[in-house]
Scaffold this motif. Structure first.
Motif, mmCIF file in Angstrom:
data_model
loop_
_atom_site.group_PDB
_atom_site.id
_atom_site.type_symbol
_atom_site.label_atom_id
_atom_site.label_comp_id
_atom_site.label_asym_id
_atom_site.label_seq_id
_atom_site.Cartn_x
_atom_site.Cartn_y
_atom_site.Cartn_z
ATOM 1 N N GLY B 284 0.782 -1.236 0.000
ATOM 2 C CA GLY B 284 0.000 0.000 0.000
ATOM 3 C C GLY B 284 0.807 1.275 0.000
ATOM 4 N N VAL B 285 2.097 1.166 -0.352
ATOM 5 C CA VAL B 285 2.953 2.356 -0.355
ATOM 6 C C VAL B 285 3.037 2.928 -1.769
ATOM 7 C CG1 VAL B 285 5.276 3.231 0.059
ATOM 8 C CG2 VAL B 285 4.291 1.513 1.591
ATOM 9 N N GLU B 286 2.716 4.190 -1.898
ATOM 10 C CA GLU B 286 2.769 4.848 -3.193
ATOM 11 C C GLU B 286 4.166 5.436 -3.429
ATOM 12 O OE1 GLU B 286 1.316 8.915 -5.369
ATOM 13 O OE2 GLU B 286 0.367 8.365 -3.470
ATOM 14 N N VAL B 287 4.739 5.138 -4.586
ATOM 15 C CA VAL B 287 6.042 5.697 -4.946
ATOM 16 C C VAL B 287 5.812 6.985 -5.741
ATOM 17 C CG1 VAL B 287 8.190 5.338 -6.217
ATOM 18 C CG2 VAL B 287 7.104 3.420 -5.013
ATOM 19 N N ALA B 288 6.199 8.105 -5.158
ATOM 20 C CA ALA B 288 5.994 9.386 -5.844
ATOM 21 C C ALA B 288 7.090 9.633 -6.879
ATOM 22 C CB ALA B 288 5.972 10.525 -4.822
ATOM 23 N N ARG B 289 8.316 9.289 -6.544
ATOM 24 C CA ARG B 289 9.442 9.467 -7.464
ATOM 25 C C ARG B 289 10.379 8.287 -7.287
ATOM 26 N NH1 ARG B 289 6.256 12.901 -7.936
ATOM 27 N NH2 ARG B 289 6.536 15.172 -8.071
ATOM 28 N N ALA B 290 10.935 7.808 -8.399
ATOM 29 C CA ALA B 290 11.876 6.694 -8.318
ATOM 30 C C ALA B 290 13.154 7.031 -9.074
ATOM 31 C CB ALA B 290 11.247 5.436 -8.904
ATOM 32 N N LEU B 291 14.254 6.617 -8.528
ATOM 33 C CA LEU B 291 15.553 6.800 -9.160
ATOM 34 C C LEU B 291 16.228 5.432 -9.182
ATOM 35 C CD1 LEU B 291 17.502 9.111 -10.162
ATOM 36 C CD2 LEU B 291 18.429 9.126 -7.838
ATOM 37 N N VAL B 292 16.693 5.018 -10.362
ATOM 38 C CA VAL B 292 17.306 3.701 -10.538
ATOM 39 C C VAL B 292 18.695 3.884 -11.137
ATOM 40 C CG1 VAL B 292 17.096 1.443 -11.663
ATOM 41 C CG2 VAL B 292 15.033 2.702 -11.012
ATOM 42 N N GLY B 293 19.705 3.409 -10.468
ATOM 43 C CA GLY B 293 21.051 3.514 -11.030
ATOM 44 C C GLY B 293 22.117 3.283 -9.983
ATOM 45 N N ASN B 294 23.365 3.446 -10.396
ATOM 46 C CA ASN B 294 24.508 3.261 -9.498
ATOM 47 C C ASN B 294 24.891 4.609 -8.906
ATOM 48 O OD1 ASN B 294 25.512 0.319 -9.879
ATOM 49 N ND2 ASN B 294 25.051 1.034 -11.943
ATOM 50 N N TYR B 295 24.470 4.897 -7.696
ATOM 51 C CA TYR B 295 24.682 6.212 -7.097
ATOM 52 C C TYR B 295 25.523 6.169 -5.827
ATOM 53 C CZ TYR B 295 21.290 7.939 -10.440
ATOM 54 O OH TYR B 295 20.656 8.260 -11.606
ATOM 55 N N VAL B 296 25.329 5.136 -5.019
ATOM 56 C CA VAL B 296 26.089 4.997 -3.767
ATOM 57 C C VAL B 296 26.693 3.600 -3.824
ATOM 58 C CG1 VAL B 296 25.970 5.051 -1.253
ATOM 59 C CG2 VAL B 296 24.424 6.494 -2.601
ATOM 60 N N THR B 297 27.900 3.533 -4.340
ATOM 61 C CA THR B 297 28.465 2.255 -4.741
ATOM 62 C C THR B 297 29.548 1.772 -3.782
ATOM 63 O OG1 THR B 297 30.138 3.281 -6.135
ATOM 64 C CG2 THR B 297 28.004 2.828 -7.170
ATOM 65 N N SER B 298 29.993 0.586 -4.066
ATOM 66 C CA SER B 298 31.025 -0.033 -3.253
ATOM 67 C C SER B 298 32.013 -0.672 -4.220
ATOM 68 C CB SER B 298 30.347 -1.065 -2.353
ATOM 69 O OG SER B 298 31.271 -1.640 -1.483
ATOM 70 N N LEU B 299 32.735 0.197 -4.949
ATOM 71 C CA LEU B 299 33.701 -0.230 -5.963
ATOM 72 C C LEU B 299 33.036 -1.193 -6.946
ATOM 73 C CD1 LEU B 299 36.877 -0.480 -3.689
ATOM 74 C CD2 LEU B 299 36.485 1.178 -5.519
ATOM 75 N N ASP B 300 33.572 -2.404 -7.061
ATOM 76 C CA ASP B 300 33.054 -3.351 -8.057
ATOM 77 C C ASP B 300 32.160 -4.417 -7.419
ATOM 78 O OD1 ASP B 300 35.010 -4.577 -6.615
ATOM 79 O OD2 ASP B 300 35.848 -5.682 -8.295
ATOM 80 N N MET B 301 31.512 -4.065 -6.313
ATOM 81 C CA MET B 301 30.607 -5.019 -5.687
ATOM 82 C C MET B 301 29.363 -5.216 -6.555
ATOM 83 S SD MET B 301 28.702 -4.831 -1.970
ATOM 84 C CE MET B 301 30.173 -4.848 -0.942
ATOM 85 N N ALA B 302 28.959 -6.460 -6.746
ATOM 86 C CA ALA B 302 27.655 -6.733 -7.345
ATOM 87 C C ALA B 302 26.632 -6.754 -6.223
ATOM 88 C CB ALA B 302 27.664 -8.058 -8.090
ATOM 89 N N GLY B 303 25.505 -6.115 -6.453
ATOM 90 C CA GLY B 303 24.473 -6.066 -5.435
ATOM 91 C C GLY B 303 23.651 -4.810 -5.591
ATOM 92 N N CYS B 304 22.832 -4.557 -4.611
ATOM 93 C CA CYS B 304 21.862 -3.473 -4.749
ATOM 94 C C CYS B 304 21.409 -3.033 -3.370
ATOM 95 C CB CYS B 304 20.664 -3.961 -5.545
ATOM 96 S SG CYS B 304 19.926 -5.464 -4.852
ATOM 97 N N SER B 305 20.802 -1.876 -3.323
ATOM 98 C CA SER B 305 20.176 -1.433 -2.085
ATOM 99 C C SER B 305 18.886 -0.712 -2.405
ATOM 100 C CB SER B 305 21.115 -0.545 -1.258
ATOM 101 O OG SER B 305 21.422 0.643 -1.933
ATOM 102 N N VAL B 306 18.014 -0.704 -1.414
ATOM 103 C CA VAL B 306 16.722 -0.027 -1.529
ATOM 104 C C VAL B 306 16.674 1.043 -0.449
ATOM 105 C CG1 VAL B 306 14.225 -0.287 -1.251
ATOM 106 C CG2 VAL B 306 15.555 -2.080 -2.404
ATOM 107 N N THR B 307 16.370 2.274 -0.844
ATOM 108 C CA THR B 307 16.163 3.351 0.128
ATOM 109 C C THR B 307 14.799 3.976 -0.120
ATOM 110 O OG1 THR B 307 18.534 3.860 0.124
ATOM 111 C CG2 THR B 307 17.068 5.531 1.049
#
Lengths: 332, 332
Positions: B284-307
């Motif tokens: 039931g959470v509405e997403v008003a704006r979404a940003l998808v990309g590599n912004y807060v990275t950890s060198l060559d780590m594969a993975g992802c985060s959700v904020t």
């Protein structure tokens, strides 16, 4: 890999694009991404596409000032003529459509068939082949040179001309001029892993690199022991400038793309850019505009490519023109 | 790795930023990146920084509408108070300076010392600590929660307020409100490799993942056998929303950052975004704006985060405000 299944990786990504970019019209079933107002301006339509795995190319370049539509194939596999035909019909505003085609055998054949079918439907279609990669003459997937980073310059500059209302012949001529003025050279520091295979597509031992690699991990010119960022920049710059010199005397400043293949950290890519800029400067080449980032990628391959495009005032003006896409955005 | 030497990786990258972004004032020796017009507008100055290896954070966020300056430390190592003091002095236009500090012990101590020194010099300085990561309470590098993806929201929204001429107290209060409204959760599919070490910083076997990982490869909540993109999204969304619910009843739409750790292909990241959006919608959470990309990275780590960041109308308006930096750019 961060996937649900190899079978859904492209449709999942397109669902994600639809969720993230309400300004785009994403047809998940057909695997075509369109700008919503593609037909509104009475402009020439610009359609590209290719195998998936090179993101943000091409769907990330759909929007005002760049592509009207992008067709996504399976990973490293050409989209089919039906997709291209649908895209052409959806974006045609009566001014005709330009297909921007990277020079891979599957893409070339499929876009050609789509162009013939579209013309039977009464559309005017022009095609431009992008073949900027100087590393090899033929390759696993190519008769002639491969299309790589130069695609970004072609799509941006032709897109700007279309946005301004230029007619089809002029948009096509500009696209060909940009391709003729562009040269690329790529280097792999690791192989990439396709979802279907689940393991590296080729064998590149730690401590070695592949010079002149393509964007599917296909072989390049030669394999060597690891080199420094500076040495790699010098090889890449020499390769593109020597090839460009054969096409005519050096003239004016260049557009420069220092591109990451996907898994190279931005920290390293900016350091590499410093060396590329220095190598160009040492050869007397002025960089008018530089773009640094992951734009024409090869899944999770570590590595980089250098693309230069000789730019006169007209190309510079069109490069600077406003663009608003998922991956390139300025001036608006 | 695409480097000259582990010793020059940060200064090489800063030379590359200077070459690619003439609109920035890059002090390679001090390792400080400043916007050229930092003092021109009589605005509050916004200074951040941290260890390198998380690019484009922070230098990629310097420019109109976001940071006034960023201080770069060695890889995964805090910058020193001298850098912060220099940055504060260079951007202060008499309205005071806000330090945006990710909650890692080294950064906290060094920014605190810099704030004290700056105040001795007669500057007004406020600090905001970013500690949005719900995965662990303390970590290898942290007393309390870690600062990760929420930093982007804090820097964007506080930067927009500063750009509008808000006074220091209001910019600081907004920054704290954004942090209090933000929650993150990260997942590693591979370890990262620092230039100095030259090998993975921790051991993560093929076919396993680390839930709740930090941005330096520090341990998370637990290790599991590989999960699907959908399952990972459900775990991450549950973690951030459950934690957010403890802070108060759910209210209004959210800003969403679906962030790549560096080596995750954009194709996979968009697919993951589709699952995150679906998991939020199911709750039931509405997403008003979404940003998808590599912004807060950890060198060559594969993975992802959700904020996610709970956003009222004011925060949405400031999020939408024009920004022109190397890595985030819209509206101007």
């Amino acid at each position: 890999m961060l996937i649900n299944s190899p079978d859904t990786v492209v449709s999942d990504a397109l669902r994600g694009m639809a969720a993230a970019h309400p300004e785009l019209d994403v047809d998940v079933e057909r695997q075509v991404v369109l700008r919503r107002d593609a037909r509104a301006g009475g402009r020439v339509g610009l359609v590209s596409g290719g195998g998936s795995g090179h993101e943000p190319l091409h769907a990330g370049f759909v929007g005002p000032g760049m592509l009207s539509a992008a067709c996504a194939g399976a990973v490293f596999t050409s989209p089919v003529p039906d997709q291209m035909l649908h895209a052409a019909g959806a974006v045609d505003a009566g001014q005709g459509v330009l297909f921007v085609v990277k020079n891979y055998t599957g893409d070339v054949l499929n876009f050609q068939m789509a162009a013939e079918l579209a013309e039977e439907d009464g559309l005017r279609v022009e095609r431009v082949l992008v073949d900027d990669d100087v590393a090899v003459t033929d390759s696993l997937y190519t008769a002639g040179r491969r299309g790589t980073g130069g695609t970004l310059f072609v799509e941006k500059i032709a897109g700007a001309a279309a946005e301004e209302g230029a007619p089809l012949e002029r948009v096509a001529a500009l696209a060909r001029r940009v391709n003729d003025s562009s040269r690329s050279f790529g280097v792999a520091l690791s192989a990439c892993t396709t979802p279907a295979k689940g393991s590296p597509t080729f064998d590149l031992p730690d401590g070695e690199l592949e010079l002149g690699v393509g964007i599917h991990g296909e072989p390049g010119r030669e394999r060597r022991a690891m080199m420094s960022s500076r040495e790699i920049a010098e090889v890449a710059v020499a390769a593109v400038l020597d090839d460009l010199a054969e096409a005519g005397p050096p003239a004016g400043p260049v557009l420069l793309l220092v591109n990451g293949m996907g898994a190279t950290p931005l920290l390293e890519l900016y350091g590499f850019h410093a060396e590329v800029a220095a190598a160009l400067s040492a050869r007397g080449v002025e960089v008018a505009r530089a773009l640094v980032g992951n734009y024409v990628t090869s899944l999770d391959m570590a590595g980089c490519s250098v693309t230069v495009c000789r730019a006169d005032e007209e190309l510079l003006r069109l490069w600077d023109a406003p663009v608003r896409t998922a991956a390139l955005r300025w001036g608006c």
